[in-house]
Design a protein around this motif. Structure first.
Motif, PDB file in Angstrom:
ATOM      1  N   ASP A 186      30.407  42.755  39.488  1.00 32.99           N
ATOM      2  CA  ASP A 186      29.026  43.217  39.673  1.00 32.99           C
ATOM      3  C   ASP A 186      28.788  43.611  41.125  1.00 32.99           C
ATOM      4  N   GLU A 187      29.253  42.740  42.043  1.00 29.49           N
ATOM      5  CA  GLU A 187      29.088  43.024  43.475  1.00 29.49           C
ATOM      6  C   GLU A 187      29.811  44.302  43.880  1.00 29.49           C
ATOM      7  N   LEU A 188      30.955  44.525  43.257  1.00 29.44           N
ATOM      8  CA  LEU A 188      31.759  45.713  43.589  1.00 29.44           C
ATOM      9  C   LEU A 188      31.288  46.945  42.830  1.00 29.44           C
ATOM     10  N   GLN A 189      30.283  46.788  41.989  1.00 27.66           N
ATOM     11  CA  GLN A 189      29.769  47.881  41.157  1.00 27.66           C
ATOM     12  C   GLN A 189      30.894  48.540  40.349  1.00 27.66           C
ATOM     13  N   ASP A 190      31.747  47.687  39.819  1.00 22.08           N
ATOM     14  CA  ASP A 190      32.885  48.070  38.962  1.00 22.08           C
ATOM     15  C   ASP A 190      34.056  48.699  39.721  1.00 22.08           C
ATOM     16  N   GLN A 191      33.867  49.079  40.965  1.00 25.28           N
ATOM     17  CA  GLN A 191      34.940  49.739  41.718  1.00 25.28           C
ATOM     18  C   GLN A 191      35.931  48.685  42.211  1.00 25.28           C
ATOM     19  N   ALA A 192      36.801  48.260  41.286  1.00 27.81           N
ATOM     20  CA  ALA A 192      37.672  47.114  41.535  1.00 27.81           C
ATOM     21  C   ALA A 192      39.143  47.464  41.372  1.00 27.81           C
ATOM     22  N   VAL A 193      39.965  46.727  42.114  1.00 32.09           N
ATOM     23  CA  VAL A 193      41.421  46.799  41.987  1.00 32.09           C
ATOM     24  C   VAL A 193      41.912  45.386  41.701  1.00 32.09           C
ATOM     25  N   VAL A 194      42.615  45.215  40.589  1.00 29.77           N
ATOM     26  CA  VAL A 194      43.119  43.904  40.174  1.00 29.77           C
ATOM     27  C   VAL A 194      44.596  43.817  40.534  1.00 29.77           C
ATOM     28  N   LYS A 195      44.957  42.770  41.291  1.00 29.23           N
ATOM     29  CA  LYS A 195      46.346  42.630  41.738  1.00 29.23           C
ATOM     30  C   LYS A 195      46.859  41.215  41.488  1.00 29.23           C
ATOM     31  N   PRO A 196      48.033  41.086  40.890  1.00 24.15           N
ATOM     32  CA  PRO A 196      48.659  39.759  40.835  1.00 24.15           C
ATOM     33  C   PRO A 196      49.089  39.377  42.244  1.00 24.15           C
ATOM     34  N   ASP A 197      48.966  38.092  42.581  1.00 26.06           N
ATOM     35  CA  ASP A 197      49.381  37.653  43.922  1.00 26.06           C
ATOM     36  C   ASP A 197      50.847  37.959  44.160  1.00 26.06           C
ATOM     37  N   LYS A 198      51.670  37.688  43.136  1.00 27.35           N
ATOM     38  CA  LYS A 198      53.113  37.905  43.245  1.00 27.35           C
ATOM     39  C   LYS A 198      53.585  38.697  42.026  1.00 27.35           C
ATOM     40  N   PRO A 199      54.763  39.318  42.117  1.00 28.26           N
ATOM     41  CA  PRO A 199      55.291  40.030  40.948  1.00 28.26           C
ATOM     42  C   PRO A 199      55.332  39.106  39.729  1.00 28.26           C
ATOM     43  N   THR A 200      54.813  39.606  38.622  1.00 30.55           N
ATOM     44  CA  THR A 200      54.705  38.763  37.424  1.00 30.55           C
ATOM     45  C   THR A 200      55.179  39.522  36.207  1.00 30.55           C
ATOM     46  N   THR A 230      38.533  51.322  32.194  1.00 29.12           N
ATOM     47  CA  THR A 230      37.238  51.973  32.437  1.00 29.12           C
ATOM     48  C   THR A 230      36.078  51.159  31.865  1.00 29.12           C
ATOM     49  N   THR A 231      36.394  49.991  31.309  1.00 22.50           N
ATOM     50  CA  THR A 231      35.354  49.092  30.801  1.00 22.50           C
ATOM     51  C   THR A 231      35.628  47.690  31.333  1.00 22.50           C
ATOM     52  N   ARG A 232      34.595  46.856  31.301  1.00 20.56           N
ATOM     53  CA  ARG A 232      34.758  45.467  31.739  1.00 20.56           C
ATOM     54  C   ARG A 232      35.755  44.720  30.851  1.00 20.56           C
ATOM     55  N   GLU A 233      35.722  45.035  29.562  1.00 23.29           N
ATOM     56  CA  GLU A 233      36.637  44.363  28.631  1.00 23.29           C
ATOM     57  C   GLU A 233      38.092  44.682  28.991  1.00 23.29           C
ATOM     58  N   GLU A 234      38.354  45.959  29.282  1.00 24.95           N
ATOM     59  CA  GLU A 234      39.714  46.357  29.662  1.00 24.95           C
ATOM     60  C   GLU A 234      40.113  45.737  30.992  1.00 24.95           C
ATOM     61  N   LEU A 235      39.165  45.680  31.917  1.00 20.83           N
ATOM     62  CA  LEU A 235      39.449  45.067  33.217  1.00 20.83           C
ATOM     63  C   LEU A 235      39.824  43.605  33.035  1.00 20.83           C
ATOM     64  N   PHE A 236      39.060  42.887  32.233  1.00 22.83           N
ATOM     65  CA  PHE A 236      39.338  41.457  32.073  1.00 22.83           C
ATOM     66  C   PHE A 236      40.637  41.231  31.312  1.00 22.83           C
ATOM     67  N   GLU A 237      40.940  42.095  30.366  1.00 23.45           N
ATOM     68  CA  GLU A 237      42.224  41.997  29.662  1.00 23.45           C
ATOM     69  C   GLU A 237      43.380  42.165  30.648  1.00 23.45           C
ATOM     70  N   HIS A 238      43.231  43.155  31.556  1.00 22.13           N
ATOM     71  CA  HIS A 238      44.255  43.373  32.586  1.00 22.13           C
ATOM     72  C   HIS A 238      44.343  42.154  33.498  1.00 22.13           C
ATOM     73  N   PHE A 239      43.185  41.637  33.875  1.00 20.78           N
ATOM     74  CA  PHE A 239      43.136  40.447  34.732  1.00 20.78           C
ATOM     75  C   PHE A 239      43.880  39.282  34.084  1.00 20.78           C
ATOM     76  N   LEU A 240      43.585  39.017  32.813  1.00 21.23           N
ATOM     77  CA  LEU A 240      44.195  37.872  32.123  1.00 21.23           C
ATOM     78  C   LEU A 240      45.713  38.014  31.982  1.00 21.23           C
ATOM     79  N   SER A 241      46.175  39.250  31.811  1.00 20.14           N
ATOM     80  CA  SER A 241      47.624  39.452  31.661  1.00 20.14           C
ATOM     81  C   SER A 241      48.367  38.987  32.904  1.00 20.14           C
ATOM     82  N   ASN A 242      47.706  39.048  34.040  1.00 22.31           N
ATOM     83  CA  ASN A 242      48.297  38.568  35.288  1.00 22.31           C
ATOM     84  C   ASN A 242      47.939  37.110  35.568  1.00 22.31           C
ATOM     85  N   TYR A 243      46.700  36.745  35.266  1.00 20.02           N
ATOM     86  CA  TYR A 243      46.184  35.405  35.573  1.00 20.02           C
ATOM     87  C   TYR A 243      46.967  34.316  34.842  1.00 20.02           C
ATOM     88  N   GLN A 244      47.479  34.646  33.654  1.00 22.42           N
ATOM     89  CA  GLN A 244      48.252  33.646  32.909  1.00 22.42           C
ATOM     90  C   GLN A 244      49.551  33.279  33.628  1.00 22.42           C
TER      91      GLN A 244
END
Length: 471
Positions: free
Chosen positions: A153-167, A180-194
């Motif tokens: 929200d703070e970034l107004q969706d203009q976000a870059v999601v990065k894993p800390d280390k190669p995963t 291009t949607t919050r759902e897709e962003l969070f799915e991408h986030f979770l694929s790395n966060y796990q």
């Protein structure tokens, strides 16, 4: 003529350019000991001893070095994986052979979070806004999702999601490219966060430059700025890749940047280096290319997209062939701690990669063509090499992800071959590079056609003018 033995750990064209620079030594009789990811045809032809280590395992590299320690004077490491895994620490301890690359302590590309925290301490003004999401800080998925939503929200969706280390996750994801949607962003986030910590940064817009500098531990010697083209297709379309090509202008400054932009880069990098050097017990750990920085020029304050602890691929290829001095001498000065300057020819250089059908999303874009490609088809580089009769040293052909089998050369899965053109101006260098690329036959290889084109450069110039006006 003095004999010098050099160990090279090689992944692709970047290291082939190093091998070429060593093999062309005017002052020394060079013997090359190459630890290679595959049987690269260029390296096999020039190495006194060549070994294939597919995963570039640091212990196997060390064994190879130890087996030839009496013949090797020093080594140089190009790929990031062995540097991150501490190849220098291990080889120097086990064999006494000095290596040109940072120690594990200074391989800061291992952690994107540590990079951001370091830059926040030293040069906070060039850090994009960021937030770290560590699994230890959240009880469950719902809690971390709420935190991610709040930050985006703070970034107004203009976000870059990065894993800390190669995963094993999806890696870096950019709003507008990978989701291009919050759902897709969070799915991408979770694929790395796990797999571990994830960092979400603001998406920074502008024009990008690559900054590299050789370092002897005491001195930082900047190289000219280069422009890397990461997008797979012409007009900067398609997915990001490892780099489809790059260019360097005749001087140190790129056409779309000012001398003031370049000076600001120098100030930022010197500040980081100065902090490191002042706090280091032994600053020789910085030896090599500890700062290969991707800068984004926004028209206001520049931003650091990332830093790497090794030479750029392809950016270092734009530099090595136009060294005025013997590369062996440059390396000796790095090892001795007295590298204070490097002289280059006043030339423009353009590097273009030719890649296999599946690279950079091509398979998804043109699936019917990819299905028709014959698997295991050899590639003919002879036409490109033959252009040396026309251009002399102003053309260099550097195989990358290619393998020699029974006298023939095959392209593998990654970038296959890089052709560098050298000229008095960018257009001349570009034409040489493209002629060489077009002379590479077979394997259904393809390339971008607009690396360093006038149209592309003019677009970057106009974009920077617009950004400056908005200040």
């Amino acid at each position: 003529m003095k004999k010098v033995g050099v160990l090279v750990a090689s992944y692709g064209s970047r290291e082939v350019a190093m091998v070429d620079a060593f093999a062309r030594s005017r002052n020394y009789r060079v013997e090359l000991y190459v630890a290679d990811k595959q049987r690269n045809p260029f390296n096999v032809q020039r190495a006194a001893k060549h070994v294939v280590i597919p995963d570039l395992n640091v212990r196997e590299i060390c064994k190879f070095a130890e087996a030839n320690r009496d013949s090797i004077d020093f080594g140089i490491i190009g790929p990031e994986k062995p540097i991150i895994e501490g190849v220098r620490d291990l080889v120097e301890k086990q064999t006494g052979i000095p290596l040109i690359c940072p120690t594990k302590e200074y391989a800061i590309e291992e952690s994107k979070v540590q990079q951001r925290l370091l830059f926040q301490e030293i040069v906070p003004e060039v850090n994009p806004r960021f937030k770290v999401f560590d699994p230890k800080d959240y009880k469950n998925t719902a809690e971390v999702k709420q935190a991610v939503e709040s930050w985006v929200d703070e970034l107004q969706d203009q976000a870059v999601v990065k894993p800390d280390k190669p995963t094993a996750g999806k890696g870096v994801g950019v709003w507008g490219d990978h989701f291009t949607t919050r759902e897709e962003l969070f799915e991408h986030f979770l694929s790395n966060y796990q797999h571990g910590t994830v960092i979400i940064e603001e998406k920074v817009k502008g024009e990008e430059s690559s900054f590299q500098a050789f370092c002897d531990g005491k001195h930082l010697v900047p190289l000219p700025d280069t422009r890397d083209h990461k997008r797979a297709f012409d007009d900067d379309k398609g997915p990001n890749t490892g780099g489809m090509g790059s260019y360097k202008d005749k001087g140190d400054v790129l056409p779309f940047l000012s001398k003031a932009d370049r000076q600001r880069e120098l100030e930022v990098v010197e500040k980081i280096f100065g902090k490191w050097r002042s706090e280091a017990k032994d600053s020789s750990g910085l030896r090599g290319v500890p700062l290969y920085v991707a800068f984004m020029h926004t028209g206001k304050e520049l931003k650091i997209l990332e830093n790497n602890s090794r030479p750029g691929d392809p950016e270092i290829i734009n530099v090595l062939p136009i060294l005025k001095e013997d590369f062996i001498d440059v390396c000796f000065r790095i090892l001795e701690g007295n590298l204070t300057r490097i002289e280059l020819e006043k030339s423009a250089t353009v590097a273009t990669y030719k890649v296999p059908p599946s690279y950079g999303g091509y398979a998804e874009t043109f699936p019917n063509l990819v299905r028709k490609v014959e698997v295991g088809m050899p590639v003919d580089l002879s036409g490109a090499y033959g252009l040396s009769g026309k251009y002399g040293d102003n053309i260099r052909v550097y195989p990358a992800s290619m393998e020699q089998r029974d006298g023939e050369t095959y392209a593998l899965k990654s970038r296959a071959v890089c052709v560098l053109g050298v000229g008095d101006d960018l257009e001349t260098a570009r034409n040489v590079s493209l002629e060489g690329i077009n002379a590479v036959k077979g394997g259904a290889l393809w390339s971008r056609t607009d690396i360093a084109s006038k149209r592309h450069i003019e677009k970057s110039v106009k974009h920077m003018e617009e950004l400056r006006r908005k200040r």
